[in-house]
Structures are given as structure tokens and as C-alpha cells.
Design a protein around this motif. Sequence first.
Motif, mmCIF file in Angstrom:
data_model
loop_
_atom_site.group_PDB
_atom_site.id
_atom_site.type_symbol
_atom_site.label_atom_id
_atom_site.label_comp_id
_atom_site.label_asym_id
_atom_site.label_seq_id
_atom_site.Cartn_x
_atom_site.Cartn_y
_atom_site.Cartn_z
ATOM 1 N N GLN A 59 0.829 -1.204 0.000
ATOM 2 C CA GLN A 59 0.000 0.000 0.000
ATOM 3 C C GLN A 59 0.867 1.260 0.000
ATOM 4 N N VAL A 60 1.873 1.296 0.844
ATOM 5 C CA VAL A 60 2.768 2.450 0.889
ATOM 6 C C VAL A 60 3.533 2.575 -0.430
ATOM 7 N N ALA A 61 3.993 1.459 -0.985
ATOM 8 C CA ALA A 61 4.721 1.488 -2.260
ATOM 9 C C ALA A 61 3.844 2.040 -3.383
ATOM 10 N N GLY A 62 2.588 1.632 -3.413
ATOM 11 C CA GLY A 62 1.667 2.137 -4.432
ATOM 12 C C GLY A 62 1.435 3.628 -4.309
ATOM 13 N N ILE A 63 1.280 4.102 -3.095
ATOM 14 C CA ILE A 63 1.093 5.541 -2.865
ATOM 15 C C ILE A 63 2.337 6.306 -3.302
ATOM 16 N N MET A 64 3.497 5.805 -2.920
ATOM 17 C CA MET A 64 4.750 6.459 -3.330
ATOM 18 C C MET A 64 4.878 6.476 -4.857
ATOM 19 N N ALA A 65 4.497 5.395 -5.499
ATOM 20 C CA ALA A 65 4.594 5.307 -6.961
ATOM 21 C C ALA A 65 3.699 6.332 -7.636
ATOM 22 N N ALA A 66 2.476 6.504 -7.125
ATOM 23 C CA ALA A 66 1.574 7.503 -7.709
ATOM 24 C C ALA A 66 2.227 8.876 -7.661
ATOM 25 N N LYS A 67 2.894 9.178 -6.552
ATOM 26 C CA LYS A 67 3.534 10.481 -6.381
ATOM 27 C C LYS A 67 4.763 10.651 -7.276
ATOM 28 N N LYS A 68 5.355 9.563 -7.732
ATOM 29 C CA LYS A 68 6.577 9.603 -8.543
ATOM 30 C C LYS A 68 6.320 9.285 -10.017
ATOM 31 N N THR A 69 5.085 9.221 -10.442
ATOM 32 C CA THR A 69 4.770 8.800 -11.804
ATOM 33 C C THR A 69 5.487 9.631 -12.855
ATOM 34 N N SER A 70 5.535 10.935 -12.692
ATOM 35 C CA SER A 70 6.175 11.774 -13.710
ATOM 36 C C SER A 70 7.679 11.529 -13.796
ATOM 37 N N ILE A 79 2.005 16.202 -11.270
ATOM 38 C CA ILE A 79 0.668 16.594 -10.839
ATOM 39 C C ILE A 79 0.603 16.608 -9.313
ATOM 40 N N PRO A 80 0.071 17.686 -8.733
ATOM 41 C CA PRO A 80 -0.120 17.691 -7.281
ATOM 42 C C PRO A 80 -1.326 16.824 -6.916
ATOM 43 N N LEU A 81 -1.061 15.693 -6.325
ATOM 44 C CA LEU A 81 -2.141 14.768 -5.975
ATOM 45 C C LEU A 81 -2.801 15.213 -4.676
ATOM 46 N N THR A 82 -4.115 15.100 -4.640
ATOM 47 C CA THR A 82 -4.844 15.462 -3.425
ATOM 48 C C THR A 82 -5.295 14.231 -2.654
ATOM 49 N N GLY A 83 -5.179 13.062 -3.266
ATOM 50 C CA GLY A 83 -5.546 11.831 -2.575
ATOM 51 C C GLY A 83 -5.117 10.612 -3.352
ATOM 52 N N VAL A 84 -4.616 9.607 -2.614
ATOM 53 C CA VAL A 84 -4.295 8.303 -3.195
ATOM 54 C C VAL A 84 -4.763 7.262 -2.189
ATOM 55 N N ASP A 85 -5.554 6.308 -2.666
ATOM 56 C CA ASP A 85 -6.045 5.247 -1.778
ATOM 57 C C ASP A 85 -5.925 3.917 -2.507
ATOM 58 N N ILE A 86 -5.547 2.889 -1.769
ATOM 59 C CA ILE A 86 -5.391 1.550 -2.342
ATOM 60 C C ILE A 86 -6.123 0.564 -1.447
ATOM 61 N N HIS A 87 -6.969 -0.243 -2.079
ATOM 62 C CA HIS A 87 -7.698 -1.290 -1.364
ATOM 63 C C HIS A 87 -7.313 -2.649 -1.937
ATOM 64 N N ALA A 114 -2.883 6.386 -11.320
ATOM 65 C CA ALA A 114 -3.656 5.266 -10.765
ATOM 66 C C ALA A 114 -3.121 3.929 -11.274
ATOM 67 N N LEU A 115 -2.808 3.861 -12.566
ATOM 68 C CA LEU A 115 -2.263 2.628 -13.138
ATOM 69 C C LEU A 115 -0.881 2.308 -12.575
ATOM 70 N N THR A 116 -0.060 3.322 -12.400
ATOM 71 C CA THR A 116 1.279 3.120 -11.839
ATOM 72 C C THR A 116 1.182 2.641 -10.394
ATOM 73 N N ALA A 117 0.329 3.265 -9.622
ATOM 74 C CA ALA A 117 0.147 2.851 -8.223
ATOM 75 C C ALA A 117 -0.280 1.393 -8.140
ATOM 76 N N CYS A 118 -1.194 0.990 -9.004
ATOM 77 C CA CYS A 118 -1.685 -0.388 -9.001
ATOM 78 C C CYS A 118 -0.558 -1.367 -9.334
ATOM 79 N N GLN A 119 0.174 -1.070 -10.380
ATOM 80 C CA GLN A 119 1.240 -1.980 -10.804
ATOM 81 C C GLN A 119 2.343 -2.089 -9.759
ATOM 82 N N ILE A 120 2.728 -0.985 -9.168
ATOM 83 C CA ILE A 120 3.794 -1.024 -8.163
ATOM 84 C C ILE A 120 3.329 -1.724 -6.890
ATOM 85 N N ALA A 121 2.076 -1.533 -6.507
ATOM 86 C CA ALA A 121 1.556 -2.265 -5.343
ATOM 87 C C ALA A 121 1.625 -3.771 -5.595
#
Length: 160
Positions: A59-70, A79-87, A114-121
Amino acid sequence: MAELTHFNDQNRAKMVDVTQKDVTFRIAKATGQIIMQPATLERIHAGTMKKGDVLAVAQVAGIMAAKKTSDLIPMCHLIPLTGVDIHFSDDDKTTITAVTTVKTKHVTGVEIEALTACQIALLTIYDMCKAIDRGMIISNIHLVEKDGGKSGHFEFNDEA
């Protein structure tokens, strides 16, 4: 079919200019699965993997990945993200499903985040379990839904 926008007048790659686009609320949801041996999923449930709590780390890895996508995708805007959630959910047999939701108020969408977060998680789950199960399969990663911006609402249709 829409015109491709990532090429300049010399037909070379460019980052699309989004300067004139309006700031709007944007959201994207992606999903994917990892299939493993039943014993692997049992150990994840029991919390007995040597590397620790598999889903918490994923979950933490996916959140970090979303923030590092660019930093990973060359033409992706920062992009300044305002929320990332992984279930995570599973079938109590062999498959864990990850669903990632990413939000922003910005001039461009968050589908790639979102796709990057999913794959990295899912890759993190693989990494944490590979010592006992190298045959895991990551599959079915796709955009589930996105909303906001000029192109409006999209919802995945698995019947197409």
C-alpha cells in the motif's frame, strides 16, 4: 480516433502543453490482480512472510509510486495529488486484487498515476513473496474509471 498530441512539428516526442487548460477535479481508478499459490496467500493472511506485512508495504509502495509517476513516464506531467487510496481484496484461494484511486484538482488527469500505483503495489507483493513463490502472475491491470476534464467520464466496459 483522436489526434495524437505528443508529437511536435518535426514528429518528435514532446510533453503536451496544458497551460491553457482549466483546473478541475479529476479522479481515476485502476485495478489489477496477482495470482499466487494458495500457501502464499495463507502466509500473507497469517502475517508470516519474512519481509513483514505484505499488504501494508504494498500500500505504501503504491502511494509512493503515484507520487513519482512523472519521474517514470517521460511525457507525464508532474501533478499535485490530493488523494491516493489503495484497497486490497482476495478470493481466499489464490488471487489478490488491488484497486487504486487517485484524485487531484489540476489541469490534467491522473489515469497514469492510478495505473502506476496499481502496478507497483502488485510488484511489491511479488517482491515480498518471491522467496516462496516465483510463479506469481500479475495480470488484468486496467483503468476502471476516470472523471473530470475535457474528455469527461470513462467507465471500463469488460463486454467490449
